[in-house]
Design a protein around this motif. Structure first.
Motif, short mmCIF file in Angstrom:
data_model
loop_
_atom_site.label_atom_id
_atom_site.label_comp_id
_atom_site.label_asym_id
_atom_site.label_seq_id
_atom_site.Cartn_x
_atom_site.Cartn_y
_atom_site.Cartn_z
N LEU A 152 0.85 4.93 -2.26
CA LEU A 152 0.64 6.23 -1.61
C LEU A 152 1.80 7.18 -1.92
O LEU A 152 1.59 8.37 -2.18
CB LEU A 152 0.50 6.05 -0.10
CG LEU A 152 -0.72 5.27 0.38
CD1 LEU A 152 -0.65 5.06 1.89
CD2 LEU A 152 -2.01 5.99 0.01
N ALA A 200 1.98 3.59 6.38
CA ALA A 200 1.33 2.41 5.80
C ALA A 200 2.05 1.19 6.35
O ALA A 200 2.90 0.59 5.69
CB ALA A 200 1.39 2.46 4.27
N GLY A 256 -6.96 6.37 6.18
CA GLY A 256 -6.95 6.07 4.74
C GLY A 256 -8.06 5.18 4.24
O GLY A 256 -7.79 4.16 3.59
N GLN A 286 0.82 -1.20 0.00
CA GLN A 286 0.00 0.00 0.00
C GLN A 286 0.86 1.26 0.00
O GLN A 286 0.55 2.24 -0.68
CB GLN A 286 -0.93 0.00 1.22
CG GLN A 286 -1.88 1.18 1.29
CD GLN A 286 -2.96 1.16 0.22
OE1 GLN A 286 -3.09 0.18 -0.53
NE2 GLN A 286 -3.74 2.20 0.13
N CYS A 344 -2.76 8.01 8.18
CA CYS A 344 -2.52 6.63 8.60
C CYS A 344 -3.48 5.70 7.87
O CYS A 344 -4.68 5.97 7.79
CB CYS A 344 -2.70 6.50 10.11
SG CYS A 344 -2.49 4.81 10.74
N GLU A 345 -2.95 4.61 7.36
CA GLU A 345 -3.80 3.65 6.66
C GLU A 345 -4.87 3.06 7.57
O GLU A 345 -4.76 3.06 8.79
CB GLU A 345 -2.95 2.53 6.05
CG GLU A 345 -2.64 2.74 4.58
CD GLU A 345 -3.90 2.94 3.74
OE1 GLU A 345 -4.92 2.27 3.99
OE2 GLU A 345 -3.87 3.78 2.84
N LYS A 346 -5.90 2.55 6.96
CA LYS A 346 -6.98 1.91 7.70
C LYS A 346 -6.57 0.47 8.04
O LYS A 346 -5.69 -0.08 7.40
CB LYS A 346 -8.27 1.95 6.88
CG LYS A 346 -8.15 1.36 5.45
CD LYS A 346 -8.12 -0.14 5.44
CE LYS A 346 -7.80 -0.67 4.07
NZ LYS A 346 -7.54 -2.14 4.11
N HIS A 404 0.06 0.84 14.23
CA HIS A 404 -0.63 2.11 13.97
C HIS A 404 -0.63 3.04 15.18
O HIS A 404 -0.31 4.22 15.08
CB HIS A 404 -2.08 1.84 13.52
CG HIS A 404 -2.19 1.38 12.12
ND1 HIS A 404 -3.39 1.28 11.45
CD2 HIS A 404 -1.25 0.97 11.23
CE1 HIS A 404 -3.19 0.84 10.22
NE2 HIS A 404 -1.89 0.63 10.07
#
Length: 449
Positions: free
Chosen positions: A61, A116, A166, A57, A138-140, A122
């Protein structure tokens, strides 16, 4: 002589007799405004970012962010040497890289961070970043556990920094149209929302091939594991971490969070579910994982049921349906179709087939006299399809983040929204493992059976 019809047969024949007409037309949505004619930003107005995690990912990005006007990558961090090389290939050969993300937080030339990384990292990275005075994308899913999500939201509120999660549905023109139609009352009282998607391939089930040069020399394995109980070096765990609850959040954190984020945004809600009930199992990918590959969940938002179905064993499109008293909105990756429903009888009631003949015929005669339109003036039911850019496109979502960094305007998917979306995922997982319904206890900020 047969004098009764099934409900389906009756509705089919009576609607034909009534001559109802259905028409559809298509509207093309403009993409989200994103500097339609990008111009170079002056150095004083440029946003400089560092990226932590340049994997599957993260590399996308990074590559997308550097195409945005006025955005520049200053440094990259990854625990695997090969991804530091990849970052240099994407940006430039002289890009500074490191294994220590703290170096990016200490760098005064960096305004914000893109993270990511696996879910179990996280919370630490978000809290450290905002505490260092920097904004973060921040990514999900935002958090790895319910407790971590509340810590992250508190850190954002305490520091006043910008946190954007994200899940790009909230920056989609398609979901924006759904939100607008629902707010206008186009489908009346919302009665049920359902979402589903399925995959049917090893890559879709996270059976990723590890890098061929992966070793304790090319990867800082101990740091990557974080606070998780230590295990011997395992390339498969590194590449397929979503399969294990120690590092990831399964299909809930990978896929359900997208459905929930879009649903909450479309309904103008910003809250966790009151209750969740889930079932599923490891039915297809029996590769040692401990997270389900089939996961069905029913949530309660107030008195509104939201039903989601995730399946890594059968390919099916991602669809969300908002169902209301006046119609239905169906959202797919590239379109939204709004079909109004009058919510009234459009033909005599089939219940009348239980009347004696004379009574039945008199009822039908009176109904038609009162309800049939004049000949040639049959009502027109019009369905509208809106088409736009894919809601999977990350560019509009990244643009909103960098604009927020530049202007200090708040984002929609901040740590509070991100926590509410993630809590649905955690509740779905907890219900699955506990084999019972669960609820959120606001007082203790924990999930209870």
């Amino acid at each position: 002589m047969k004098n009764h019809l099934s409900r389906r047969e009756f509705l089919k024949t009576s609607s034909s007799a009534a001559g109802a007409l259905v028409a559809t037309h298509t509207v093309f949505l403009d993409p989200e405004p994103m500097a339609a004619a990008p111009k170079p930003a002056p150095p004083s107005d440029r946003v400089r970012f560092g990226i932590i995690g340049v994997g599957m990912q993260g590399n996308g990005l990074l590559a997308t962010s550097i195409t945005l006007p006025g955005v520049e990558c200053v440094a990259a961090c990854d625990l695997y040497d090969g991804r530091q090389t990849l970052a240099k290939e994407i940006v430039n050969p002289n890009l500074p890289t490191t294994r220590r993300y703290q170096e990016l937080l200490d760098n005064k030339d960096i305004d914000c961070i893109i993270a990511a990384v696996p879910d179990h990292w996280h919370k630490q990275i978000v809290v450290d970043t905002v505490s260092a005075g920097k904004d973060i994308y921040c990514e999900k899913p935002m958090s790895h556990t319910a407790a971590e999500g509340f810590e992250m939201a508190a850190a954002q509120q305490k520091t006043g920094r910008i946190v954007q999660i994200g899940s790009q549905r909230v920056s989609s023109a398609i979901y924006a149209k759904a939100k607008e139609l629902i707010a206008q009352g186009a489908i009346g009282d919302v009665c049920l929302v359902e979402g589903s998607l399925g995959r049917n391939d090893p890559t879709g089930a996270w059976e990723y091939p590890p890098p061929t040069d992966l070793s304790p020399q090319t990867l800082d394995w101990d740091t990557w594991q974080g606070t998780v109980p230590k295990r011997a070096f395992d390339p498969l765990i590194y590449a397929r971490w979503r399969c294990w609850k120690e590092y990831g959040t399964g299909v809930a954190g990978d896929l359900l969070v997208h459905l929930v984020s879009g649903i909450l945004y479309g309904l103008s809600l910003n809250e966790p579910p009151k209750r969740a009930m889930a079932t599923g199992g490891i039915l297809r990918w029996k590769d040692g994982r401990n997270m389900p590959d089939v996961h069905a969940s029913l949530f309660e938002y107030g008195n509104l049921p939201v039903y989601t179905r995730l399946n890594l064993g059968t390919e099916s499109p991602e669809i969300v349906r908002f169902q209301g008293s006046k119609g239905i909105i169906e959202v797919t990756e590239l379109s939204l179709t709004y079909t109004p429903q009058p919510g009234i009888d459009t033909s005599p009631s089939y219940y009348a087939y239980g009347f004696p003949r004379a009574m039945r015929e008199e009822y039908f005669k009176q109904w038609h006299a009162e309800h049939d339109p004049p000949s040639g003036q049959q009502p027109l039911v019009e369905a509208t399809t809106y088409r736009g850019p894919s809601y999977d496109e990350v560019k509009p979502h990244l643009w909103r983040f960098f604009e927020a960094v530049r202007t200090r305007k708040p984002v929609v998917e901040d740590a509070v929204f991100g926590n509410h979306a993630a809590l649905a995922c955690h509740m779905a997982n907890e219900s699955y493992f506990r084999k019972s319904a669960v609820s959120l206890d606001p007082a203790t900020r924990s999930i209870k059976s």
